[in-house]
Every structure is written in C-alpha cells, then in structure tokens.
Design an enzyme around this catalytic site. Sequence first.
Site, PDB file in Angstrom:
ATOM      1  N   ASP A 171     -24.264 -30.876  31.091  1.00 31.26           N
ATOM      2  CA  ASP A 171     -25.170 -31.146  32.203  1.00 31.26           C
ATOM      3  C   ASP A 171     -25.727 -32.552  32.029  1.00 31.26           C
ATOM      4  OD1 ASP A 171     -27.209 -31.323  34.108  1.00 31.26           O
ATOM      5  OD2 ASP A 171     -27.590 -29.168  34.012  1.00 31.26           O
ATOM      6  N   ARG A 233     -20.661 -22.752  44.230  1.00 31.97           N
ATOM      7  CA  ARG A 233     -20.440 -23.152  45.620  1.00 31.97           C
ATOM      8  C   ARG A 233     -18.959 -23.425  45.850  1.00 31.97           C
ATOM      9  NH1 ARG A 233     -24.151 -20.969  46.774  1.00 31.97           N
ATOM     10  NH2 ARG A 233     -26.065 -21.574  47.838  1.00 31.97           N
ATOM     11  N   GLU A 262     -15.605 -20.052  54.435  1.00 34.74           N
ATOM     12  CA  GLU A 262     -16.002 -18.654  54.350  1.00 34.74           C
ATOM     13  C   GLU A 262     -16.269 -18.108  55.743  1.00 34.74           C
ATOM     14  OE1 GLU A 262     -19.336 -18.370  51.690  1.00 34.74           O
ATOM     15  OE2 GLU A 262     -18.268 -19.260  49.999  1.00 34.74           O
ATOM     16  N   HIS A 281     -18.720 -13.920  48.255  1.00 39.18           N
ATOM     17  CA  HIS A 281     -20.011 -14.608  48.064  1.00 39.18           C
ATOM     18  C   HIS A 281     -21.113 -13.577  47.805  1.00 39.18           C
ATOM     19  CE1 HIS A 281     -22.064 -18.662  49.064  1.00 39.18           C
ATOM     20  NE2 HIS A 281     -22.821 -17.973  48.216  1.00 39.18           N
ATOM     21  N   ILE A 282     -20.896 -12.764  46.789  1.00 35.49           N
ATOM     22  CA  ILE A 282     -21.767 -11.619  46.536  1.00 35.49           C
ATOM     23  C   ILE A 282     -22.398 -11.650  45.147  1.00 35.49           C
ATOM     24  CG2 ILE A 282     -20.015 -10.066  45.540  1.00 35.49           C
ATOM     25  CD1 ILE A 282     -22.507  -9.104  48.326  1.00 35.49           C
ATOM     26  N   ALA A 283     -22.089 -12.664  44.348  1.00 35.22           N
ATOM     27  CA  ALA A 283     -22.546 -12.681  42.952  1.00 35.22           C
ATOM     28  C   ALA A 283     -24.047 -12.541  42.817  1.00 35.22           C
ATOM     29  CB  ALA A 283     -22.084 -13.970  42.267  1.00 35.22           C
ATOM     30  N   GLY A 284     -24.782 -13.195  43.687  1.00 36.20           N
ATOM     31  CA  GLY A 284     -26.233 -13.179  43.577  1.00 36.20           C
ATOM     32  C   GLY A 284     -26.907 -12.055  44.339  1.00 36.20           C
TER      33      GLY A 284
END
Length: 312
Positions: A171, A233, A262, A281-284
């Site tokens: 990072d 993303r 998407e 797009h369901i991880a969170g």
Amino acid sequence: MAKIVISEFMDEAAVDHLKDRFEVVYDTTLVDHRDSLLEALADADGIIVRNRTQVDDALLSAAHGLKVVGRLGVGLDNIDMEACKARNVAVKPAHGGNGSSVAEYVLTGILLLRRQAYFSSQAMLAGDWPRQALIGREVSGCVLGLVGFGAIARETARRALALDMQVVAFDPHLPAEAPEWAGVERHASLESLLAVSDAVSLHVPLTDETHHLMDKAALNGMKHNAVLVNAARGGIVDEAALAAALREGRLAGALLDVFEQEPLPSGSVLEGVPNLVLTPHIAGVTEESNARISQMTADNVRGVLDATEVGA
C-alpha cells in the site's frame, strides 16, 4: 417534510426508521428506470444508493434541491464527487459496516480455490470418484498478499493470521512507520508482493491509477499455483488477461465478485473459463452487514437533513 428517494435495496427496518421523520420513496426498480428516478428526485432532499445508481451531473441537475447522498457501502466510483461538491451536496458512505463480510468472503474464496474438492458434485453424481484429481492445498503456512491495506484488508489480515497464514501487503499510501503494519510484512512494490504470494486479494478503489492494475504483466508475475480474489471494484482486473491466464494454466484459480460491466454482458470473455468462480457483487452483503450499513446510512442521511433544517 423532507423527501428521501431510495433506489436500491435496503434493510426494511432502516427504511421504516426514516419514514418516521421523512417522506420516503423506496423503489428498487428505480435503478433500472432512469427517467422514473429523475422524476422522483425532482423535489427530493436526499437519495440513498448502492453501487449501480449513477449519481452524475444529469441526476444532480434533475434533483436541484438535493442535500445529501447516502451510500450503502464505501465505494464512490458511481458518484461524481466533484459535481456533488460544486452543488454543496454531502456524500455519506457507510464506513466500517461491511468489513467482516468482505473479509469472510475473501478467505472463504481462498479456502475454496486452494482445496478444490468442492467442485466435485456433478462428477460424483455421474458415478465418478475423482478423489486423486481433487487433492488440494492447505492455507496454513501459505502467503496471503493484500493489495491495499485499508480497514477491510486489515480485517482480512487479522482472520488470515488466525488461520496460520503469512500475510504480506502493499500500500503506497500507508506510511512505512504506520502502526497498522504490525504483524504484517510490508512490500514496497506490487511486483515483489505478487512474486511471493500464494493467494492475492485486492483491496483498492477504482481510479485511473488502479484501472487494469492486474493486467497481463501483473498476472504473469504471480506464481502459477496462486489464486486471485477481487472483491474490490470491477476494472482493477483486466478480465481478458485473467481469462487467458486461467485457460493457459498460468494461474491456479480466481474468484471475482466485481466486474467491468455489471451485470455481465452476453458473450463475456469470462464465459467457460476454468477454475473461475463468479458472484454478483455480493461480498459485502450479508444479512448482518445489510442491517448495519442500512442503519448507518439512514442515520447519516437523517443527520444531514436534520442539520439542514435547523440551519434553515
């Protein structure tokens, strides 16, 4: 009475909490019907969105009285931040609401891809017994590389360390002396991290700098028996390059939760690619995180509108 438009799914209890104080239009079909959305926003004071509703200049122009955008999550690439700032529209993401959900998703994906055995149902029902072909690998002792080391990546690291994984991270925006690096090996370059990692998870926003960060060269820099997870993303991974790497056996597996387009278009380059798991797009989003994020967002929007009313 101030009006709030909610264009994507939200926990019903949080919606009801807003209805006690505001006029609320809760219609999850609005995200797919732009004209109806703009019409609903003509006299709105606030809007609550997830990642699909595009809060752009056209929307802000239609919602000329808008005061706040509540984001059910933390990603802001669907929100024109400069346009909001120019119109004095507050943007309120739900920081910290889904870290546990994403961290669990990432580690579940890595366990799934490294162990391999969980893809055997159809073969077994057909009478096969592919035991030897499905001998996988443990995560204990393997190196997890985290690209980006923000709050969600740190949640992932904490859980990975409990599984006896070694954790390395890259990072460039986190100072070398930052206390967050404790227990994690800091890498000065993406290339060095990819070279040593058995599993790589992406935790960066989509920007000009990170678009196709994982391109052909980066994927070639990974170990051939490594796996890749992207729950950050779409657009960070070059999907065509990933498809080629998996087809050619230059990567052991990948799990994608986010995509450049998407929903996925017909004839996607990802169709038929081996050792690839796709999720929408369901991880969170879990029942628990949805409740947390929805309430946080409701409180954020309520706070802005209440303050605006007091100041009026």
